[in-house]
Design an enzyme around this catalytic site. Structure first.
Site, PDB file in Angstrom:
ATOM      1  N   HIS A  60      33.473  43.420  50.370  1.00  0.00           N
ATOM      2  CA  HIS A  60      34.552  42.470  50.085  1.00  0.00           C
ATOM      3  C   HIS A  60      35.681  43.108  49.272  1.00  0.00           C
ATOM      4  O   HIS A  60      36.778  42.562  49.211  1.00  0.00           O
ATOM      5  CB  HIS A  60      34.016  41.198  49.420  1.00  0.00           C
ATOM      6  CG  HIS A  60      33.527  41.387  48.019  1.00  0.00           C
ATOM      7  ND1 HIS A  60      32.188  41.414  47.715  1.00  0.00           N
ATOM      8  CD2 HIS A  60      34.182  41.535  46.853  1.00  0.00           C
ATOM      9  CE1 HIS A  60      32.045  41.583  46.400  1.00  0.00           C
ATOM     10  NE2 HIS A  60      33.237  41.665  45.865  1.00  0.00           N
ATOM     11  N   ASP A  91      27.223  43.766  52.305  1.00  0.00           N
ATOM     12  CA  ASP A  91      28.296  43.880  51.322  1.00  0.00           C
ATOM     13  C   ASP A  91      28.473  45.307  50.802  1.00  0.00           C
ATOM     14  O   ASP A  91      28.673  45.520  49.610  1.00  0.00           O
ATOM     15  CB  ASP A  91      28.075  42.902  50.156  1.00  0.00           C
ATOM     16  CG  ASP A  91      29.395  42.545  49.465  1.00  0.00           C
ATOM     17  OD1 ASP A  91      30.452  42.973  49.971  1.00  0.00           O
ATOM     18  OD2 ASP A  91      29.377  41.871  48.432  1.00  0.00           O
ATOM     19  N   SER A 169      32.056  44.697  40.389  1.00  0.00           N
ATOM     20  CA  SER A 169      31.245  44.801  41.596  1.00  0.00           C
ATOM     21  C   SER A 169      31.657  46.037  42.374  1.00  0.00           C
ATOM     22  O   SER A 169      32.823  46.433  42.377  1.00  0.00           O
ATOM     23  CB  SER A 169      31.364  43.540  42.431  1.00  0.00           C
ATOM     24  OG  SER A 169      32.658  43.388  42.881  1.00  0.00           O
TER      25      SER A 169
END
Length: 479
Positions: A60, A91, A169
Site C-alpha cells: 500500500h 501487502d 509500516s
C-alpha cells in the site's frame, strides 16, 4: 515494558542503516469518472534493503504509484526507484534502484526464523511526526492467520504489543540478534485495541520473494477453491459415514473456475492436505501444541504446484493430486493498478464491479451500504468462467436521448438483446456490432432499457464532447 538493555540496542544498530524512507506519489483511479485519474497525493513510509539490490516495503506504500523515491539514513539524496513487484494480498512490494551510489556501504538485512511468543522484537522505521529514524520495541503477543486488510487472502501474521504508527509500516522488525523477522504493516484501527501492531512474518516474505524469483513476477498465494463446513456435530459425522477415528471438514461448494472442480464434489469430507490431517473444526497442528486453520498449509504452496488431498466420499477414501491456483473472484479484490474499464453508449456508463469500485462508490463501510444484490454477489457468488465479470450501469450521463433513465445507478446488466452478458468486452462488442433496430438491455430487478440503435449511437459523440471524455471505451476494450 521493561527497559531495553544496551547490548540489544547495539546489536540492532548496524542493521539500521539498511532501513530507508520511501517517498511515493500516488495517482489513484477515479471510479466515478473512469476516463481520468484522481488528483495525485504524496505519502512517506519505510522500507529496507535485502540481498540482490532489492528493497522491500508495503504494497500500500507504493500502490498506484507514479513516482517512488528512496532516502537512506543520514543521507540527503533521494534516489529514484523502480517497482519490480506488488503483492497486494500479502501487502509486500519489491523495489530496486538503478543508481550504484545508493547501494554503497550498506549491508543487506538477513532474515531470521519465525519468532516464538514473548520473543522481543524491535520495529525500526520513519513514522509521521519527525524526519529521523524511530525504534520501538515490544514482544510477540500472538501468532495467527490474519485477513490482511489490504488484500483478501488469509495469511500468517504476528501481533506485537508495540504500536506501529502510520509511516512506520514497511519497516523491518528485528529479533534480539539483529535478524529481520518481519515487515511492520497496518495497525488495527480499533477503539478497543491499543498499542497493537502487526508484522508480516518471514514465511510470508520468503514466499513473496521466491514466487517473484520463480516466475519473474508476483503470482500470488494459492487457495483450495472450496467453501467448507465444520464437522463438529456427531450426528452429522455419522450421517456422512465417518468412522469414529476419522476427522475432516465437509465441502459445501466448489469454485467452477478452480482446478479442484474436476475432482472434488459437494459433500466430500476433506480428511487431509499434503498428508496432514485436518480436524473437524478445520484446523491443523502448528508448532508447539498450537493449532492453526488449514488454509495456512495451502498458502505456503506456490501457484501451479500440486498437493495431495484425501477425501471421504460415500464412505470410501479417495486421494487426488490437485494443481493449486489463485482465487478467481467474481468481484475482484483489487484491480492490480490498471485503470478501470468502462464503455459508454448514449450516456450509459457501463463498468465492471470490483471491491475498489464498491469502496469508491459507498465508502469504507461498503459491506453495509452497497446494494444488497451486489453484496450478495460479492460475498457468495462464484465466477462460472475465468473471464466472467459483473457489469453494471454505473451512471447515466443525462441527455435528451436517455430521458426517463436518469435514476439508474449501479444496477447489473444481465442481458443485451436476449444474449446473457459475460463481461464488459462482450457487451461492448455486441452493442458496437448491433444491426437491430433497438438496443435492449435487461437489468437486474427486471428493469428494461430500450434505445433506438441509430439515434443512440449518434448521440454518444455529443455526450462525450460535453463531458470532455476522450473515448467511448477504455483502452483495454479496444484491442
Amino acid at each position: 515494558m521493561e527497559p531495553v538493555r544496551w547490548e540489544q540496542v547495539v546489536k540492532v544498530v548496524p542493521s539500521m542503516d539498511a532501513v530507508v524512507k520511501v517517498f511515493c506519489v500516488h495517482t489513484e483511479p477515479n471510479f466515478s469518472l473512469p476516463w481520468q485519474r484522481k488528483r495525485q497525493y504524496s505519502s512517506s513510509s519505510s522500507g529496507f534493503i535485502i540481498g540482490g539490490r532489492r528493497v522491500l516495503t508495503n504494497a500500500h506504500s507504493v500502490e498506484h504509484h507514479t513516482q517512488v523515491k528512496l532516502k537512506k539514513r543520514g543521507s540527503d539524496t533521494k534516489y529514484l526507484a523502480t517497482v519490480l513487484a506488488i503483492g497486494t494480498e500479502c501487502d509486500i512490494a519489491m523495489l530496486t534502484v538503478e543508481d550504484d551510489e545508493f547501494w554503497k556501504g550498506v549491508t543487506p538485512l538477513e532474515f531470521g526464523s519465525l519468532p516464538a511468543l514473548q520473543d522481543a522484537v524491535t520495529v525500526v522505521g520513519y513514522p509521521i511526526g519527525g524526519d529521523t529514524i524511530s525504534v520501538t520495541s515490544g514482544v510477540v503477543s500472538r501468532i495467527e492467520i490474519l485477513s490482511y486488510v489490504h488484500g483478501s487472502t488469509e495469511l500468517l501474521g504476528l501481533q506485537i504489543d508495540a504500536a506501529i504508527n502510520s509511516g512506520n509500516s514497511g519497516g523491518p522488525a528485528f529479533n534480539d540478534k539483529g535478524k529481520c523477522v518481519g515487515i511492520a504493516f497496518q495497525s488495527l484501527k480499533h477503539e478497543d485495541a491499543e498499542n497493537i501492531g502487526y508484522v508480516i512474518p518471514t514465511p510470508v516474505i520468503k514466499h513473496f520473494i521466491e514466487d517473484y524469483e520463480k516466475s519473474g513476477e508476483y503470482t500470488g498465494f494459492p487457495i483450495l477453491g472450496i467453501e467448507w463446513q465444520k464437522m463438529e456435530n456427531p450426528d452429522l459425522r455419522k450421517a456422512m459415514g465417518m468412522k469414529s477415528d476419522q476427522k475432516g471438514v465437509r465441502v459445501r461448494r466448489v469454485e467452477p473456475t478452480a482446478p479442484e472442480s474436476g475432482c472434488l464434489q459437494p459433500s466430500d469430507i476433506t480428511l487431509s492436505f499434503d498428508g496432514i490431517d485436518i480436524a473437524n473444526d478445520g484446523t491443523v497442528p502448528f508448532r508447539h501444541g498450537e493449532r492453526i486453520g488449514f488454509s495456512y498449509l495451502v498458502s505456503q504452496k506456490y501457484t501451479g504446484e500440486k498437493a495431495r488431498v484425501k477425501v471421504l466420499r460415500n464412505s470410501k477414501i479417495h486421494e487426488f493430486n490437485i494443481k493449486l491456483a489463485t482465487h478467481k473472484r467474481l468481484i475482484p479484490a483489487h484491480i492490480k493498478g490498471r485503470p478501470p474499464s468502462y464503455y459508454i453508449v448514449a450516456g450509459f456508463v457501463f463498468m465492471v464491479v470490483s471491491v475498489p469500485y464498491l469502496r469508491s462508490e459507498y465508502g469504507k463501510d461498503y459491506e453495509y451500504d452497497a446494494p444488497v444484490k451486489l453484496l450478495d454477489k460479492h460475498l457468495h457468488a462464484m465466477a462460472q468462467s475465468p473471464d466472467e465479470q459483473l457489469v453494471v450501469v454505473s451512471q447515466v450521463l443525462v441527455s435528451d436521448i436517455n430521458i426517463g433513465y436518469e435514476d439508474i445507478v449501479n444496477i447489473q446488466v444481465l442481458a443485451f438483446n436476449g444474449t446473457p452478458v459475460k463481461n464488459l468486452k462482450h457487451l461492448a462488442t455486441m452493442v458496437e456490432e448491433c444491426n437491430e433496430a433497438f438496443l435492449k438491455f435487461d437489468l437486474d430487478y427486471d428493469q428494461l432499457v430500450v434505445l433506438e440503435t441509430k439515434t443512440a449511437k449518434a448521440a454518444t459523440q455529443d455526450i462525450l464532447t460535453t463531458h470532455c471524455i476522450p473515448s467511448a471505451m477504455s483502452e483495454d476494450l479496444k484491442s
